[in-house]
Design a protein around this motif. Sequence first.
Motif, PDB file in Angstrom:
ATOM      1  N   MET A  74       0.861  -1.083  -0.025  1.00 53.64           N
ATOM      2  CA  MET A  74       0.014  -0.076   0.059  1.00 53.64           C
ATOM      3  C   MET A  74       0.915   1.240  -0.008  1.00 53.64           C
ATOM      4  N   SER A  75       0.570   2.237  -0.814  1.00 57.51           N
ATOM      5  CA  SER A  75       1.277   3.347  -1.040  1.00 57.51           C
ATOM      6  C   SER A  75       0.364   4.641  -1.328  1.00 57.51           C
ATOM      7  N   PHE A  76       0.626   5.747  -0.910  1.00 55.23           N
ATOM      8  CA  PHE A  76       0.048   6.944  -1.657  1.00 55.23           C
ATOM      9  C   PHE A  76       1.019   8.364  -1.750  1.00 55.23           C
ATOM     10  N   ASP A  77       0.759   8.835  -2.857  1.00 56.19           N
ATOM     11  CA  ASP A  77       1.646  10.108  -2.974  1.00 56.19           C
ATOM     12  C   ASP A  77       1.096  11.133  -2.199  1.00 56.19           C
ATOM     13  N   LEU A  78       2.015  12.108  -1.961  1.00 60.58           N
ATOM     14  CA  LEU A  78       1.843  13.500  -1.274  1.00 60.58           C
ATOM     15  C   LEU A  78       2.471  14.748  -2.190  1.00 60.58           C
ATOM     16  N   ASP A  79       1.546  15.809  -2.293  1.00 60.62           N
ATOM     17  CA  ASP A  79       2.304  16.943  -2.702  1.00 60.62           C
ATOM     18  C   ASP A  79       2.306  18.053  -1.797  1.00 60.62           C
ATOM     19  N   ALA A  80       2.548  19.226  -2.332  1.00 58.35           N
ATOM     20  CA  ALA A  80       2.717  20.376  -1.348  1.00 58.35           C
ATOM     21  C   ALA A  80       1.383  20.635  -0.683  1.00 58.35           C
ATOM     22  N   ARG A  81       0.293  20.206  -1.245  1.00 58.37           N
ATOM     23  CA  ARG A  81      -1.206  20.696  -0.505  1.00 58.37           C
ATOM     24  C   ARG A  81      -1.194  19.548   0.850  1.00 58.37           C
ATOM     25  N   THR A  82      -0.900  18.387   0.660  1.00 57.56           N
ATOM     26  CA  THR A  82      -0.855  17.394   1.590  1.00 57.56           C
ATOM     27  C   THR A  82       0.279  17.089   2.446  1.00 57.56           C
ATOM     28  N   PHE A  83       1.429  17.472   2.200  1.00 51.45           N
ATOM     29  CA  PHE A  83       2.705  17.160   3.019  1.00 51.45           C
ATOM     30  C   PHE A  83       3.650  18.720   2.924  1.00 51.45           C
ATOM     31  N   SER A  84       4.154  18.523   4.021  1.00 47.89           N
ATOM     32  CA  SER A  84       5.228  19.561   4.350  1.00 47.89           C
ATOM     33  C   SER A  84       6.398  18.981   5.356  1.00 47.89           C
ATOM     34  N   PHE A  85       7.319  19.685   5.069  1.00 47.08           N
ATOM     35  CA  PHE A  85       8.726  19.311   5.658  1.00 47.08           C
ATOM     36  C   PHE A  85       9.301  20.403   6.244  1.00 47.08           C
ATOM     37  N   LYS A  86       9.859  20.354   7.591  1.00 48.32           N
ATOM     38  CA  LYS A  86      10.699  21.257   8.157  1.00 48.32           C
ATOM     39  C   LYS A  86      11.318  20.890   9.413  1.00 48.32           C
TER      40      LYS A  86
ATOM     41  N   GLN B 180      16.762  21.527   2.726  1.00 48.44           N
ATOM     42  CA  GLN B 180      15.935  21.230   1.493  1.00 48.44           C
ATOM     43  C   GLN B 180      14.275  21.651   1.798  1.00 48.44           C
ATOM     44  N   GLY B 181      13.852  22.351   0.445  1.00 52.12           N
ATOM     45  CA  GLY B 181      12.390  22.586   0.746  1.00 52.12           C
ATOM     46  C   GLY B 181      11.622  21.461  -0.273  1.00 52.12           C
ATOM     47  N   ALA B 182      11.658  20.397   0.591  1.00 55.61           N
ATOM     48  CA  ALA B 182      10.889  19.335  -0.089  1.00 55.61           C
ATOM     49  C   ALA B 182       9.507  19.419  -0.475  1.00 55.61           C
ATOM     50  N   LYS B 183       9.074  19.292  -1.487  1.00 56.18           N
ATOM     51  CA  LYS B 183       7.538  19.296  -1.801  1.00 56.18           C
ATOM     52  C   LYS B 183       6.559  18.074  -2.155  1.00 56.18           C
ATOM     53  N   SER B 184       7.315  16.869  -2.297  1.00 57.01           N
ATOM     54  CA  SER B 184       6.621  16.123  -2.512  1.00 57.01           C
ATOM     55  C   SER B 184       7.446  14.803  -1.844  1.00 57.01           C
TER      56      SER B 184
ATOM     57  N   CYS C  14       5.321  -0.946   9.839  1.00 53.73           N
ATOM     58  CA  CYS C  14       5.364   0.676   9.944  1.00 53.73           C
ATOM     59  C   CYS C  14       5.212   1.193   8.637  1.00 53.73           C
ATOM     60  N   PHE C  15       5.466   2.626   8.587  1.00 54.78           N
ATOM     61  CA  PHE C  15       5.375   3.460   7.359  1.00 54.78           C
ATOM     62  C   PHE C  15       6.733   3.844   7.077  1.00 54.78           C
ATOM     63  N   PHE C  16       7.033   3.964   5.872  1.00 53.98           N
ATOM     64  CA  PHE C  16       8.320   4.521   5.086  1.00 53.98           C
ATOM     65  C   PHE C  16       7.787   5.863   4.506  1.00 53.98           C
ATOM     66  N   ILE C  17       8.659   6.808   4.638  1.00 56.58           N
ATOM     67  CA  ILE C  17       8.432   8.018   3.719  1.00 56.58           C
ATOM     68  C   ILE C  17       9.544   8.168   2.888  1.00 56.58           C
ATOM     69  N   HIS C  18       9.046   8.350   1.400  1.00 57.57           N
ATOM     70  CA  HIS C  18      10.174   8.644   0.435  1.00 57.57           C
ATOM     71  C   HIS C  18      10.111  10.174   0.211  1.00 57.57           C
ATOM     72  N   ILE C  19      11.230  10.934   0.646  1.00 57.62           N
ATOM     73  CA  ILE C  19      11.083  12.390   0.468  1.00 57.62           C
ATOM     74  C   ILE C  19      12.060  12.738  -1.010  1.00 57.62           C
ATOM     75  N   ALA C  20      11.244  13.410  -1.886  1.00 54.08           N
ATOM     76  CA  ALA C  20      11.902  13.742  -3.061  1.00 54.08           C
ATOM     77  C   ALA C  20      12.636  15.029  -2.972  1.00 54.08           C
ATOM     78  N   VAL C  21      13.821  15.372  -3.292  1.00 55.39           N
ATOM     79  CA  VAL C  21      14.245  16.686  -2.858  1.00 55.39           C
ATOM     80  C   VAL C  21      15.401  16.893  -4.232  1.00 55.39           C
TER      81      VAL C  21
END
Length: 282
Positions: free
Chosen positions: A1-13, A44-48, A59-66
């Motif tokens: 199971m996986s789903f994509d996140l974009d600038a509206r559904t994800f933020s990184f700080k 990095q300002g990761a946006k997706s 557990c969940f893994f998150i793949h952060i694209a930079v």
Amino acid sequence: MSFDLDARTFSFKDMKVSISSVDGRLKNIALDIGDYQKNALNGQGAKSAKIVYNKKHNCFFIHIAVDYAAECIVPSGDVIGIDRGLYNIVYCSDKFRYSGKQVMHKRRQYVKLRASLQAKGTKGAKKLLKRLGGKEKRWMTDINHQISRKIVDNSNKGDILVLEDLKHIRKRIKLAKKQRAVVNSWAFGQIQKFLEYKAAEKGILMTYIDPRYTSQKCSKCNCIHKSNRNSHLFICKECGYTANADYNASCNIRMVYMTHEDGLMSKSPEATPIKVVASPRL
Ligand SMILES: [Zn+2]
């Protein structure tokens, strides 16, 4: 199971992520990451990103694209041609090679085991079959890490690795499909991927060439003849040069780059930003 996140559904700080969920915003989730990921994500300002559920570890893994622009590296060092194939998974023009013999042997064992489990067809056999697939993939991934690591360790900043374009390798593998239990073509794509990011970390450049005639051409006198190649041995009909066929091919791959240097330069990775994917555990 996986789903994509974009600038509206994800933020990184500050090494923390916030994600939109059906239960509202999940804020400031700390990442369980090592130094490599921290360095890659720093500033990095990761946006997706992509969330992937790992059943085994529950557990969940998150793949952060930079995106980051790689340091501009001037090709100044050695040019290393790399031939990829089945008998030798890689053969480099600096004579480093990784034989495919053991890999093929183990692949055959997996093929046999899979066939017998398929014939059984029981629930238990099906379960085992699934596990086996994962195990085989992990084993091949580990080998590909070893191969790419060794090639990068053998090279220095400013060196150029020259490989043949992947689509030509895929074509060759298709032709060799009659031989059972050959190395999967995804494995060659994976070596390439691993090489790309390991080389980028060390300031080594990579470029790809059209491999036409690299297996039939003599790397000493340039004579092209179909019968120059005799299985694993290369014997030149013109000048008598004799060498391992994959080694001769790697020298030709290197020469294609040396003789068309200007035209190929634009393809080298320093011209484009490199996408790094860090996969921390949530
Ligand atoms: Zn020759």
